[in-house]
Design a protein around this motif. Structure first.
Motif, mmCIF file in Angstrom:
data_model
loop_
_atom_site.group_PDB
_atom_site.id
_atom_site.type_symbol
_atom_site.label_atom_id
_atom_site.label_comp_id
_atom_site.label_asym_id
_atom_site.label_seq_id
_atom_site.Cartn_x
_atom_site.Cartn_y
_atom_site.Cartn_z
ATOM 1 N N GLY A 95 40.144 46.031 35.181
ATOM 2 C CA GLY A 95 41.027 45.492 34.149
ATOM 3 C C GLY A 95 42.273 46.333 33.950
ATOM 4 N N GLU A 96 42.526 47.247 34.877
ATOM 5 C CA GLU A 96 43.701 48.105 34.797
ATOM 6 C C GLU A 96 44.774 47.587 35.741
ATOM 7 O OE1 GLU A 96 41.896 51.713 36.066
ATOM 8 O OE2 GLU A 96 40.951 52.101 34.132
ATOM 9 N N GLN A 97 46.001 48.037 35.532
ATOM 10 C CA GLN A 97 47.086 47.647 36.419
ATOM 11 C C GLN A 97 47.133 48.577 37.621
ATOM 12 O OE1 GLN A 97 50.656 47.542 34.035
ATOM 13 N NE2 GLN A 97 50.295 45.417 33.495
ATOM 14 N N LEU A 98 47.161 47.980 38.789
ATOM 15 C CA LEU A 98 47.303 48.696 40.047
ATOM 16 C C LEU A 98 48.747 48.501 40.494
ATOM 17 C CD1 LEU A 98 46.105 50.152 42.545
ATOM 18 C CD2 LEU A 98 45.483 47.879 43.406
ATOM 19 N N GLU A 99 49.474 49.585 40.695
ATOM 20 C CA GLU A 99 50.883 49.501 41.084
ATOM 21 C C GLU A 99 51.049 49.972 42.521
ATOM 22 O OE1 GLU A 99 53.250 51.540 38.172
ATOM 23 O OE2 GLU A 99 52.418 50.362 36.520
ATOM 24 N N LEU A 100 51.701 49.146 43.336
ATOM 25 C CA LEU A 100 51.939 49.434 44.743
ATOM 26 C C LEU A 100 53.388 49.113 45.082
ATOM 27 C CD1 LEU A 100 48.899 47.429 46.161
ATOM 28 C CD2 LEU A 100 48.973 49.885 45.856
ATOM 29 N N THR A 101 53.923 49.765 46.099
ATOM 30 C CA THR A 101 55.222 49.389 46.647
ATOM 31 C C THR A 101 55.013 49.104 48.126
ATOM 32 O OG1 THR A 101 56.427 50.743 45.056
ATOM 33 C CG2 THR A 101 57.613 50.092 47.026
ATOM 34 N N VAL A 102 55.483 47.932 48.567
ATOM 35 C CA VAL A 102 55.312 47.499 49.956
ATOM 36 C C VAL A 102 56.673 47.119 50.524
ATOM 37 C CG1 VAL A 102 52.945 46.732 49.528
ATOM 38 C CG2 VAL A 102 54.824 45.106 49.297
ATOM 39 N N GLY A 103 56.722 46.916 51.827
ATOM 40 C CA GLY A 103 57.968 46.534 52.486
ATOM 41 C C GLY A 103 58.478 45.184 52.029
ATOM 42 N N THR B 261 42.695 43.322 48.541
ATOM 43 C CA THR B 261 41.481 42.711 48.011
ATOM 44 C C THR B 261 40.823 43.665 47.029
ATOM 45 O OG1 THR B 261 41.164 41.512 50.091
ATOM 46 C CG2 THR B 261 39.248 41.702 48.638
ATOM 47 N N ILE B 262 40.387 43.113 45.891
ATOM 48 C CA ILE B 262 39.681 43.891 44.872
ATOM 49 C C ILE B 262 38.354 43.214 44.540
ATOM 50 C CG2 ILE B 262 41.810 44.790 43.864
ATOM 51 C CD1 ILE B 262 40.928 42.747 41.457
ATOM 52 N N GLY B 263 37.450 43.958 43.938
ATOM 53 C CA GLY B 263 36.198 43.376 43.486
ATOM 54 C C GLY B 263 35.053 44.337 43.660
ATOM 55 N N PRO B 264 33.876 43.929 43.249
ATOM 56 C CA PRO B 264 33.595 42.626 42.641
ATOM 57 C C PRO B 264 34.098 42.555 41.195
ATOM 58 C CG PRO B 264 31.609 43.965 42.652
ATOM 59 C CD PRO B 264 32.665 44.758 43.365
ATOM 60 N N VAL B 265 34.352 41.318 40.772
ATOM 61 C CA VAL B 265 34.780 41.045 39.405
ATOM 62 C C VAL B 265 33.883 39.953 38.828
ATOM 63 C CG1 VAL B 265 37.168 41.746 39.839
ATOM 64 C CG2 VAL B 265 36.527 39.352 40.102
ATOM 65 N N PRO B 266 33.767 39.880 37.502
ATOM 66 C CA PRO B 266 32.874 38.890 36.895
ATOM 67 C C PRO B 266 33.548 37.532 36.692
ATOM 68 C CG PRO B 266 33.774 40.292 35.196
ATOM 69 C CD PRO B 266 34.284 40.835 36.505
ATOM 70 N N TYR B 267 32.723 36.553 36.406
ATOM 71 C CA TYR B 267 33.197 35.231 35.981
ATOM 72 C C TYR B 267 34.106 35.429 34.764
ATOM 73 C CZ TYR B 267 33.063 30.483 34.101
ATOM 74 O OH TYR B 267 33.412 29.253 33.625
ATOM 75 N N GLY B 268 35.219 34.710 34.726
ATOM 76 C CA GLY B 268 36.153 34.819 33.605
ATOM 77 C C GLY B 268 37.241 35.859 33.813
ATOM 78 N N PHE B 269 37.159 36.632 34.906
ATOM 79 C CA PHE B 269 38.169 37.645 35.201
ATOM 80 C C PHE B 269 39.531 36.984 35.362
ATOM 81 C CE2 PHE B 269 40.640 40.095 38.288
ATOM 82 C CZ PHE B 269 40.605 41.365 37.725
ATOM 83 N N VAL B 270 40.566 37.624 34.827
ATOM 84 C CA VAL B 270 41.938 37.124 34.960
ATOM 85 C C VAL B 270 42.643 37.930 36.047
ATOM 86 C CG1 VAL B 270 44.139 36.734 33.822
ATOM 87 C CG2 VAL B 270 42.011 36.429 32.549
ATOM 88 N N ILE C 4 59.142 45.983 47.680
ATOM 89 C CA ILE C 4 58.609 45.075 46.669
ATOM 90 C C ILE C 4 57.624 45.877 45.835
ATOM 91 C CG2 ILE C 4 57.258 42.991 46.225
ATOM 92 C CD1 ILE C 4 58.218 41.954 48.970
ATOM 93 N N ASP C 5 57.878 45.960 44.549
ATOM 94 C CA ASP C 5 56.957 46.610 43.623
ATOM 95 C C ASP C 5 55.938 45.576 43.174
ATOM 96 O OD1 ASP C 5 58.309 49.078 43.705
ATOM 97 O OD2 ASP C 5 59.664 48.471 42.104
ATOM 98 N N LEU C 6 54.646 45.885 43.367
ATOM 99 C CA LEU C 6 53.562 44.989 42.967
ATOM 100 C C LEU C 6 52.805 45.586 41.790
ATOM 101 C CD1 LEU C 6 51.916 44.083 46.397
ATOM 102 C CD2 LEU C 6 53.376 42.645 44.994
ATOM 103 N N VAL C 7 52.475 44.732 40.821
ATOM 104 C CA VAL C 7 51.604 45.121 39.717
ATOM 105 C C VAL C 7 50.464 44.109 39.721
ATOM 106 C CG1 VAL C 7 51.392 45.526 37.250
ATOM 107 C CG2 VAL C 7 53.563 46.011 38.396
ATOM 108 N N LEU C 8 49.254 44.597 40.017
ATOM 109 C CA LEU C 8 48.069 43.747 40.149
ATOM 110 C C LEU C 8 47.032 44.144 39.118
ATOM 111 C CD1 LEU C 8 47.658 44.198 44.013
ATOM 112 C CD2 LEU C 8 49.002 42.447 42.843
ATOM 113 N N ASN C 9 46.275 43.176 38.633
ATOM 114 C CA ASN C 9 45.145 43.456 37.753
ATOM 115 C C ASN C 9 43.958 43.788 38.652
ATOM 116 O OD1 ASN C 9 43.773 43.671 35.349
ATOM 117 N ND2 ASN C 9 43.335 41.497 35.198
ATOM 118 N N ASN C 10 43.366 45.005 38.498
ATOM 119 C CA ASN C 10 42.260 45.378 39.384
ATOM 120 C C ASN C 10 40.902 45.099 38.752
ATOM 121 O OD1 ASN C 10 41.535 47.568 37.727
ATOM 122 N ND2 ASN C 10 42.488 49.092 39.028
#
Length: 127
Positions: A50-58, A66-75, A41-47
């Motif tokens: 604000g950048e894309q984090l790309e991972l491949t998992v089983g 888990t990522i952070g800390p992030v501010p209020y309003g983070f997407v 499974i290819d994952l694309v996450l917002n870190n």
């Protein structure tokens, strides 16, 4: 007049900036409908930057990041794509948020039982 100046000054300096810290937990689970070898499974996450984090998992089992800390309003956004050639995968996705080191709360979910190749979730921090 002196009291007015003091009140106005206090109204400007009495407010604190928002110091809340949020952490995002992305969760993806794959469930095979028949046995299969290979692929992932290819994952694309917002870190947190604000950048894309790309991972491949089983393809089967639970994966959490888990990522952070992030501010209020983070997407927080997550895209999961099955990179195999077989159509035998159920994908379950969740976005959870923790505020100020509190417990994680489920904020977005897609737990359809349909066999599919992709799932996408978004959540904007608004609490």
């Amino acid at each position: 007049m002196k009291k007015l100046i003091i009140l106005v000054a206090l109204s400007f300096f009495g407010c604190q900036a928002d110091t809340d810290e949020y952490y995002i937990k992305y969760s993806i689970e794959g469930s095979l409908t028949s046995s299969s070898i290979g692929g992932g499974i290819d994952l694309v996450l917002n870190n947190e930057n604000g950048e894309q984090l790309e991972l491949t998992v089983g393809r089967s089992g639970l994966t959490e990041t888990t990522i952070g800390p992030v501010p209020y309003g983070f997407v927080a956004s997550m895209l999961a794509m099955d990179n195999s050639t077989r159509d035998n995968l159920r994908l379950y996705a969740n976005i959870l948020v923790s505020k100020n080191c509190g417990p994680f709360a489920l904020k977005a979910m897609d737990e359809s039982d349909e066999v599919r190749k992709t799932v996408s979730l978004d959540y904007t921090i608004d609490f």
